[in-house]
Design a protein around this motif. Sequence first.
Motif, mmCIF file in Angstrom:
data_model
loop_
_atom_site.group_PDB
_atom_site.id
_atom_site.type_symbol
_atom_site.label_atom_id
_atom_site.label_comp_id
_atom_site.label_asym_id
_atom_site.label_seq_id
_atom_site.Cartn_x
_atom_site.Cartn_y
_atom_site.Cartn_z
ATOM 1 N N HIS A 1 32.194 34.345 33.095
ATOM 2 C CA HIS A 1 33.362 33.772 33.765
ATOM 3 C C HIS A 1 32.892 32.850 34.872
ATOM 4 O O HIS A 1 32.078 33.241 35.720
ATOM 5 C CB HIS A 1 34.232 34.884 34.370
ATOM 6 N N LYS A 2 33.387 31.615 34.852
ATOM 7 C CA LYS A 2 33.088 30.666 35.915
ATOM 8 C C LYS A 2 34.390 30.063 36.407
ATOM 9 O O LYS A 2 35.290 29.786 35.610
ATOM 10 C CB LYS A 2 32.173 29.549 35.417
ATOM 11 N N THR A 3 34.495 29.875 37.706
ATOM 12 C CA THR A 3 35.621 29.119 38.215
ATOM 13 C C THR A 3 35.487 27.673 37.750
ATOM 14 O O THR A 3 34.387 27.208 37.425
ATOM 15 C CB THR A 3 35.673 29.162 39.751
ATOM 16 N N TRP A 4 36.621 26.967 37.728
ATOM 17 C CA TRP A 4 36.584 25.572 37.267
ATOM 18 C C TRP A 4 35.570 24.759 38.075
ATOM 19 O O TRP A 4 34.837 23.929 37.539
ATOM 20 C CB TRP A 4 37.980 24.951 37.407
ATOM 21 N N ALA A 5 35.507 24.989 39.372
ATOM 22 C CA ALA A 5 34.597 24.240 40.236
ATOM 23 C C ALA A 5 33.165 24.786 40.199
ATOM 24 O O ALA A 5 32.293 24.252 40.864
ATOM 25 C CB ALA A 5 35.109 24.262 41.678
ATOM 26 N N LYS A 6 32.962 25.866 39.433
ATOM 27 C CA LYS A 6 31.646 26.519 39.339
ATOM 28 C C LYS A 6 31.139 26.984 40.703
ATOM 29 O O LYS A 6 29.941 27.042 40.957
ATOM 30 C CB LYS A 6 30.629 25.600 38.662
ATOM 31 N N THR A 7 32.080 27.323 41.582
ATOM 32 C CA THR A 7 31.722 27.890 42.877
ATOM 33 C C THR A 7 31.288 29.345 42.739
ATOM 34 O O THR A 7 30.459 29.824 43.514
ATOM 35 C CB THR A 7 32.910 27.795 43.841
ATOM 36 N N PHE A 8 31.889 30.071 41.776
ATOM 37 C CA PHE A 8 31.537 31.470 41.529
ATOM 38 C C PHE A 8 31.452 31.715 40.025
ATOM 39 O O PHE A 8 32.126 31.050 39.235
ATOM 40 C CB PHE A 8 32.591 32.422 42.126
ATOM 41 N N GLN A 9 30.646 32.680 39.675
ATOM 42 C CA GLN A 9 30.623 33.166 38.308
ATOM 43 C C GLN A 9 30.348 34.667 38.321
ATOM 44 O O GLN A 9 29.767 35.200 39.270
ATOM 45 C CB GLN A 9 29.585 32.441 37.466
ATOM 46 N N SER A 10 30.821 35.314 37.278
ATOM 47 C CA SER A 10 30.574 36.750 37.143
ATOM 48 C C SER A 10 30.521 37.085 35.659
ATOM 49 O O SER A 10 30.947 36.305 34.807
ATOM 50 C CB SER A 10 31.672 37.567 37.836
ATOM 51 N N ARG A 11 29.997 38.262 35.355
ATOM 52 C CA ARG A 11 29.855 38.714 33.977
ATOM 53 C C ARG A 11 30.628 40.023 33.808
ATOM 54 O O ARG A 11 30.114 41.094 34.105
ATOM 55 C CB ARG A 11 28.382 38.927 33.615
ATOM 56 N N PRO A 12 31.874 39.911 33.354
ATOM 57 C CA PRO A 12 32.649 41.137 33.141
ATOM 58 C C PRO A 12 32.041 41.994 32.036
ATOM 59 O O PRO A 12 31.442 41.481 31.090
ATOM 60 C CB PRO A 12 34.027 40.614 32.743
ATOM 61 N N GLU A 13 32.211 43.302 32.179
ATOM 62 C CA GLU A 13 31.724 44.218 31.141
ATOM 63 C C GLU A 13 32.401 43.918 29.809
ATOM 64 O O GLU A 13 31.748 43.901 28.764
ATOM 65 C CB GLU A 13 32.015 45.659 31.560
ATOM 66 N N LEU A 14 33.718 43.661 29.850
ATOM 67 C CA LEU A 14 34.470 43.289 28.654
ATOM 68 C C LEU A 14 35.395 42.132 28.983
ATOM 69 O O LEU A 14 35.990 42.081 30.069
ATOM 70 C CB LEU A 14 35.303 44.467 28.129
ATOM 71 N N TYR A 15 35.511 41.220 28.041
ATOM 72 C CA TYR A 15 36.441 40.099 28.134
ATOM 73 C C TYR A 15 37.464 40.300 27.026
ATOM 74 O O TYR A 15 37.118 40.332 25.839
ATOM 75 C CB TYR A 15 35.694 38.788 27.940
ATOM 76 N N ILE A 16 38.736 40.453 27.391
ATOM 77 C CA ILE A 16 39.756 40.937 26.458
ATOM 78 C C ILE A 16 40.879 39.909 26.362
ATOM 79 O O ILE A 16 41.396 39.448 27.381
ATOM 80 C CB ILE A 16 40.320 42.290 26.920
ATOM 81 N N ARG A 17 41.274 39.563 25.118
ATOM 82 C CA ARG A 17 42.336 38.582 24.906
ATOM 83 C C ARG A 17 43.424 39.184 24.026
ATOM 84 O O ARG A 17 43.425 39.032 22.815
ATOM 85 C CB ARG A 17 41.766 37.311 24.271
ATOM 86 N N PRO A 18 44.356 39.895 24.628
ATOM 87 C CA PRO A 18 45.433 40.529 23.859
ATOM 88 C C PRO A 18 46.413 39.503 23.305
ATOM 89 O O PRO A 18 46.518 38.378 23.818
ATOM 90 C CB PRO A 18 46.102 41.434 24.893
ATOM 91 N N GLN A 19 47.164 39.943 22.284
ATOM 92 C CA GLN A 19 48.139 39.064 21.650
ATOM 93 C C GLN A 19 49.556 39.643 21.646
ATOM 94 O O GLN A 19 50.451 39.053 21.060
ATOM 95 C CB GLN A 19 47.707 38.750 20.215
ATOM 96 N N SER A 20 49.736 40.781 22.285
ATOM 97 C CA SER A 20 51.065 41.389 22.308
ATOM 98 C C SER A 20 51.195 42.277 23.535
ATOM 99 O O SER A 20 50.196 42.653 24.171
ATOM 100 C CB SER A 20 51.298 42.231 21.050
ATOM 101 N N LEU A 21 52.434 42.649 23.828
ATOM 102 C CA LEU A 21 52.680 43.559 24.940
ATOM 103 C C LEU A 21 52.039 44.906 24.693
ATOM 104 O O LEU A 21 51.466 45.519 25.606
ATOM 105 C CB LEU A 21 54.186 43.708 25.152
ATOM 106 N N GLU A 22 52.102 45.383 23.450
ATOM 107 C CA GLU A 22 51.511 46.687 23.120
ATOM 108 C C GLU A 22 50.002 46.658 23.342
ATOM 109 O O GLU A 22 49.417 47.644 23.809
ATOM 110 C CB GLU A 22 51.842 47.044 21.671
ATOM 111 N N GLU A 23 49.365 45.547 23.035
ATOM 112 C CA GLU A 23 47.921 45.442 23.274
ATOM 113 C C GLU A 23 47.614 45.450 24.767
ATOM 114 O O GLU A 23 46.613 46.026 25.208
ATOM 115 C CB GLU A 23 47.375 44.176 22.615
ATOM 116 N N ILE A 24 48.465 44.815 25.567
ATOM 117 C CA ILE A 24 48.260 44.824 27.016
ATOM 118 C C ILE A 24 48.405 46.240 27.560
ATOM 119 O O ILE A 24 47.601 46.689 28.397
ATOM 120 C CB ILE A 24 49.258 43.866 27.697
ATOM 121 N N GLN A 25 49.408 46.966 27.085
ATOM 122 C CA GLN A 25 49.573 48.352 27.518
ATOM 123 C C GLN A 25 48.367 49.201 27.112
ATOM 124 O O GLN A 25 47.927 50.074 27.866
ATOM 125 C CB GLN A 25 50.856 48.924 26.921
ATOM 126 N N LYS A 26 47.840 48.945 25.934
ATOM 127 C CA LYS A 26 46.665 49.692 25.494
ATOM 128 C C LYS A 26 45.474 49.425 26.407
ATOM 129 O O LYS A 26 44.719 50.345 26.756
ATOM 130 C CB LYS A 26 46.318 49.303 24.049
#
Length: 591
Positions: free
Chosen positions: A25-50
């Motif tokens: 993960h980088k900010t648009w300006a590349k001022t900060f970056q980090s490495r999340p343990e998981l990067y998650i892209r849900p497609q429904s409300l039920e997935e977000i709740q999960k």
Amino acid sequence: MESIEREIAKTEPTVAFRAKPNHIHKTWAKTFQSRPELYIRPQSLEEIQKIVNLARRCRRRIVVVGCGHSPSDLTCTSSWMVNLDDYSSVLKVDAQKKTLTVAAGIRIWQLNEEAAKFGLTVPNLGSIDAQSIVGAIATATHGSSLRHGILSENVKALRIVLANGQAVRCSEEQNPDLFRAALISLGALGIITEVEFQMTESCNIEWEQKLVGLDDILGRWQTDLWTQKEFTRVWWMPYMKRAIIWSAEKTKKPLRAPTETWYGGSVGFHTYHNLLWLSNYVPWILPAVEWFVFGMQYGFSTGKATTAVEEIRAGLLMNCLYSQFVNEWAIPLNKGPEAISRLSAWLNNEPGNGDIPFSSKGLYVHCPIEVRVSDSTHNPSPRPFLDNTCADGPTLYLNATLYRPYLQDPPCRDRYYEAFEWLMRELGGKPHYAKNFSFTSSSYLIDAFGKDLMTWTKIRNEADPEGMFLGEWHHRNLGLGQASEFSNQEREVSRAPASNGGQVWAGEVSGQRSRAAEQLFERKDGEKAESPSASSSGESFDMMHGAEVERSGVLSSIGDESEGEETDRDESRYHPGTRETVTGTAVFDKM
């Protein structure tokens, strides 16, 4: 990762968990970056709740991120990062009320594209439209008009998934305190999943920008500077003591592009970038750079003007140009002349230095300083608890931008921002949450917001008693989350220089469940836990999506070792409708 897979195996297999490790993960300006343990892209409300239910079981923090346009560490995490780009559809259109209800991941430009099909548009915009609609309202994004307040004032209702996995609807009439807290949530209450947004009829605007002397700006301040047209913003050149006034009004005139100039495309873009880079080593050239770069585009003598007619959804947007730090504060509009006069005196080493108790000797800063306005007092709806605008009159925003030419930090940053923030506090200001304020303590903001922050904090703590949505930014700037309070709060453990500029941020979560959380999530005799609310009983919450499910399922992609895509996007640099000319992208049509 094995413990996470075990927890996934206990959940409903038909509801996907679309997670990948090794994302950067980088900010648009590349001022900060980090490495999340998981990067998650849900497609429904039920997935977000999960996701929320799994994060609670696995003792993980959740950070929601869109385009990463904020140059601060607000969105950095080493825990779980959720991106809602794949949950971004239009859910409902009410042509009579002129509202669109949308899934929370929709970007503002997408919202405007969909609204245009129904003859509607967003009534007010900030400088860019690359943000998700939720990211914009969560950080008090604003435009520049005394006829409009912050973007949150156009939100009619929200649905938010709280820390216990419940999807809760709130509005001015339903759970009003939760609604006021969620309108500027800073990502700390839960995951906002749906937004009902007030639109207006599509239209064109005719804009004009004109180079004038600073005395003209200050002389018209109390008369018609901000009221002559619906939208007005100013770019102040501190060393030239001049400014560009950009103003716009709705019109029925046909579209008309601004006059092309040979300098306004790639020539000007790369010239300015290289001169900024050189100024990192020879700072004293910056006054000359200001004179040359903006003289070439906007004229070396006052009075030159350019005009154009654009759709409002493009005309209100500006070009961001280069990687940058941004430090913006909101102060009472009537204190604007004092703020500008004192800051001008300090930057130009005039006698008295504007009564700012920091040395400006040898200090040279970038230009322009952006000056914008809003007025939330005309909005009859209750204010968000964390509204940083003035409650009893119009608001002025001063924006001290510092570019990072070729991702190199300018040498003036710390001394400039320390003095700038001191002056803003002296004038009773509050910072823009998504920007780079670094020299203001949490105690100042606690005093500045007073009872409103206390109320927001109470609602936040009831909605998320384990601190699943709390990070170091919230602790550092708002004083939230002492060491023993929240077991899932993430705290910063290190920063290190990044190879491509900026800083690599790392954090950790304690993973200890708090007593308050045990009380909230405790099940007695199989009874389902109620959603927390600071404004009403649990019965008033919308329970249509029910409690978490307990059956099993594992998504195979959890083990993927792909590097993932970077969060930052260049789409934030140029506004829609930016023209391609023979000399490249016309980036200097507007600032």
